[in-house]
Design a protein around this motif. Structure first.
Motif, PDB file in Angstrom:
ATOM      1  N   VAL B 150       0.840  -1.200   0.000  1.00  0.00           N
ATOM      2  CA  VAL B 150       0.000   0.000   0.000  1.00  0.00           C
ATOM      3  C   VAL B 150       0.883   1.260   0.000  1.00  0.00           C
ATOM      4  CG1 VAL B 150      -1.650   1.381   1.346  1.00  0.00           C
ATOM      5  CG2 VAL B 150      -2.013  -1.079   1.075  1.00  0.00           C
ATOM      6  N   VAL B 151       1.924   1.275   0.829  1.00  0.00           N
ATOM      7  CA  VAL B 151       2.807   2.447   0.898  1.00  0.00           C
ATOM      8  C   VAL B 151       3.469   2.697  -0.463  1.00  0.00           C
ATOM      9  CG1 VAL B 151       4.928   3.375   1.922  1.00  0.00           C
ATOM     10  CG2 VAL B 151       3.239   2.247   3.383  1.00  0.00           C
ATOM     11  N   VAL B 152       3.996   1.637  -1.070  1.00  0.00           N
ATOM     12  CA  VAL B 152       4.722   1.783  -2.342  1.00  0.00           C
ATOM     13  C   VAL B 152       3.756   2.202  -3.470  1.00  0.00           C
ATOM     14  CG1 VAL B 152       6.068   0.555  -4.099  1.00  0.00           C
ATOM     15  CG2 VAL B 152       6.515   0.156  -1.667  1.00  0.00           C
ATOM     16  N   GLY B 153       2.626   1.519  -3.558  1.00  0.00           N
ATOM     17  CA  GLY B 153       1.660   1.829  -4.616  1.00  0.00           C
ATOM     18  C   GLY B 153       1.093   3.238  -4.491  1.00  0.00           C
ATOM     19  N   THR B 154       0.736   3.627  -3.276  1.00  0.00           N
ATOM     20  CA  THR B 154       0.136   4.944  -3.086  1.00  0.00           C
ATOM     21  C   THR B 154       1.147   6.049  -3.390  1.00  0.00           C
ATOM     22  OG1 THR B 154       0.653   4.848  -0.724  1.00  0.00           O
ATOM     23  CG2 THR B 154      -1.581   4.228  -1.381  1.00  0.00           C
ATOM     24  N   PHE B 155       2.396   5.868  -2.962  1.00  0.00           N
ATOM     25  CA  PHE B 155       3.384   6.909  -3.262  1.00  0.00           C
ATOM     26  C   PHE B 155       3.595   7.043  -4.769  1.00  0.00           C
ATOM     27  CE2 PHE B 155       7.558   8.560  -4.215  1.00  0.00           C
ATOM     28  CZ  PHE B 155       7.448   9.798  -3.604  1.00  0.00           C
ATOM     29  N   ALA B 156       3.625   5.885  -5.463  1.00  0.00           N
ATOM     30  CA  ALA B 156       3.801   5.919  -6.918  1.00  0.00           C
ATOM     31  C   ALA B 156       2.722   6.793  -7.565  1.00  0.00           C
ATOM     32  CB  ALA B 156       3.749   4.500  -7.480  1.00  0.00           C
ATOM     33  N   GLY B 157       1.497   6.680  -7.081  1.00  0.00           N
ATOM     34  CA  GLY B 157       0.408   7.460  -7.662  1.00  0.00           C
ATOM     35  C   GLY B 157       0.454   8.925  -7.285  1.00  0.00           C
ATOM     36  N   VAL B 158       0.801   9.190  -6.037  1.00  0.00           N
ATOM     37  CA  VAL B 158       0.862  10.583  -5.588  1.00  0.00           C
ATOM     38  C   VAL B 158       1.928  11.340  -6.371  1.00  0.00           C
ATOM     39  CG1 VAL B 158       1.518  12.037  -3.622  1.00  0.00           C
ATOM     40  CG2 VAL B 158      -0.127  10.181  -3.310  1.00  0.00           C
ATOM     41  N   GLN B 159       3.080  10.690  -6.624  1.00  0.00           N
ATOM     42  CA  GLN B 159       4.114  11.371  -7.409  1.00  0.00           C
ATOM     43  C   GLN B 159       3.634  11.578  -8.859  1.00  0.00           C
ATOM     44  OE1 GLN B 159       6.362  10.555 -10.009  1.00  0.00           O
ATOM     45  NE2 GLN B 159       5.452   8.538 -10.328  1.00  0.00           N
ATOM     46  N   SER B 160       2.924  10.596  -9.386  1.00  0.00           N
ATOM     47  CA  SER B 160       2.465  10.708 -10.773  1.00  0.00           C
ATOM     48  C   SER B 160       1.452  11.846 -10.923  1.00  0.00           C
ATOM     49  CB  SER B 160       1.846   9.377 -11.196  1.00  0.00           C
ATOM     50  OG  SER B 160       1.549   9.387 -12.559  1.00  0.00           O
ATOM     51  N   MET B 161       0.529  11.915  -9.966  1.00  0.00           N
ATOM     52  CA  MET B 161      -0.470  12.995  -9.992  1.00  0.00           C
ATOM     53  C   MET B 161       0.223  14.345  -9.824  1.00  0.00           C
ATOM     54  SD  MET B 161      -3.947  13.310  -7.737  1.00  0.00           S
ATOM     55  CE  MET B 161      -4.953  14.789  -7.718  1.00  0.00           C
ATOM     56  N   SER B 162       1.206  14.413  -8.930  1.00  0.00           N
ATOM     57  CA  SER B 162       1.924  15.666  -8.703  1.00  0.00           C
ATOM     58  C   SER B 162       2.649  16.114  -9.964  1.00  0.00           C
ATOM     59  CB  SER B 162       2.923  15.493  -7.558  1.00  0.00           C
ATOM     60  OG  SER B 162       3.769  16.605  -7.461  1.00  0.00           O
ATOM     61  N   GLN B 163       3.221  15.137 -10.683  1.00  0.00           N
ATOM     62  CA  GLN B 163       3.917  15.485 -11.926  1.00  0.00           C
ATOM     63  C   GLN B 163       2.933  16.016 -12.968  1.00  0.00           C
ATOM     64  OE1 GLN B 163       4.363  13.429 -15.077  1.00  0.00           O
ATOM     65  NE2 GLN B 163       5.931  14.827 -15.864  1.00  0.00           N
ATOM     66  N   ALA B 164       1.775  15.339 -13.078  1.00  0.00           N
ATOM     67  CA  ALA B 164       0.786  15.741 -14.083  1.00  0.00           C
ATOM     68  C   ALA B 164       0.162  17.097 -13.762  1.00  0.00           C
ATOM     69  CB  ALA B 164      -0.313  14.679 -14.190  1.00  0.00           C
TER      70      ALA B 164
END
Lengths: 221, 221
Positions: B150-164
């Motif tokens: 959960v920690v790894v997956g959620t961080f991956a998404g938060v960084q992706s959204m932040s980049q977009a």
């Protein structure tokens, strides 16, 4: 009327072909010629509906958004959970949804504004959280706009990891685990214990929607 | 010795060039010729270190992993938070880290096994959670392997959204907000209140590491 129906069908054909090509090739590598080939329509028909590759991608992204009308719940946090779990279910089964998500996550899609889907999803989640807040469902410290971004961003990552690790095989379980980690920081305990966050929930909601679409009379009776 | 030093430098040059090209062009579109041009080494030198584009990408992914040695903490959940917040800080400032993350998230990188970074990160998080569990830091229901994903997956998404959405401008704030949502489901209350999950934490840890690297004598004295 007949003409309009045909235009709607043609537009849908084109979007389904675009979804397929974008998913296979990525935004950058995909060409309008490939989409034309897959759609089986004339160049004129395609350009009547979409003036560029970017417009086609935005069309796919919007189409994805529109597939997320879900049944209203009296508990707004259950409705929020249903949005997430139904989306996980559809990601496994609906090519248009999958293509839309991949476009949103495609960090190499130069010239395509990918912020739209994130923002629109975030607005949907924020509205549900605000309604939940008005009904006393949320813990006192929760700020709906902040938590909405967390829900959208975290789900985006969980689906991406699920795709990389298991080709979406574990997506329903992972989505359920995500919500079990987030909701204790959002919901008051009495609401928390009443929520269905199980991994079968997405399929149940999908079936409920199909039933309502097929049997409108049953709803009215 | 001198020869070995040169080989290490050459390898690093090539990886930095590969990181730059992969980030600019995406895995699918990038070519070895472009990486050669950016690295300024001979074809022979490149193929001595990396036999294919896939090997170059795996090299970038491994290099990214190796940049995450962080100071040990007596509180293992603080160490886990530091891993996440330092990573957010480095994503904003280190091109190799950014390239590694983009490769992991590139759903169109055909033929590249992207599960590696997710799995390795998940193992790091799981080990920290298990040590925290042994010390009584975790709530009783927490399963370290599940929460690690959960920690790894959620961080991956938060960084992706932040980049977009903001080209990483809001990444440190978003990472802090992510942990504030997850940790109440993981940590016992007494640990939770002692954690530093602030958005400045990543920069603080980074400076701490730089200080330790520059002044080893100060540590020994």
């Amino acid at each position: 009327m007949v003409k309009q129906d045909r235009a709607i069908r043609t537009r849908r054909n084109i979007l389904e072909a675009a979804a397929k090509i974008f998913e296979e090739r990525g935004y950058q590598a995909a060409t309008i010629a490939e989409i034309l080939g897959a759609a089986g329509v004339t160049k004129g028909a395609l350009y009547f509906h979409f003036s560029s590759k970017e417009q086609l991608a935005l069309g796919v992204l919007e189409e994805q958004d529109q597939r997320f009308v879900i049944p209203e719940r009296s508990c707004k946090l259950q409705e929020l959970a249903d949005v997430v779990l139904l989306h996980a279910y559809r990601l496994q089964s609906d090519p248009m949804v999958r293509a839309g998500v991949r476009l949103s996550m495609d960090q190499h899609a130069e010239g395509l504004d990918r912020s739209g889907p994130f923002m629109r999803w975030s607005e949907v989640c924020q509205a549900l959280l605000e309604r939940g807040q008005a009904q006393g469902e949320l813990l006192p410290h929760v700020i709906p706009s902040v938590t909405a971004d967390v829900v959208v961003g975290t789900f985006a990552g969980v689906q991406s990891m699920s795709q990389a690790v298991s080709d979406y095989q574990d997506l329903r379980r992972k989505s359920s685990e995500l919500l079990r980690h987030l909701f204790p920081s959002i919901a008051v305990p009495s609401v928390l214990t009443s929520l269905d966050l199980s991994e079968s929930r997405g399929a149940d909601v999908f079936e409920e929607i199909q039933r309502d679409l097929l049997e409108p009379a049953a709803v009215a009776s």
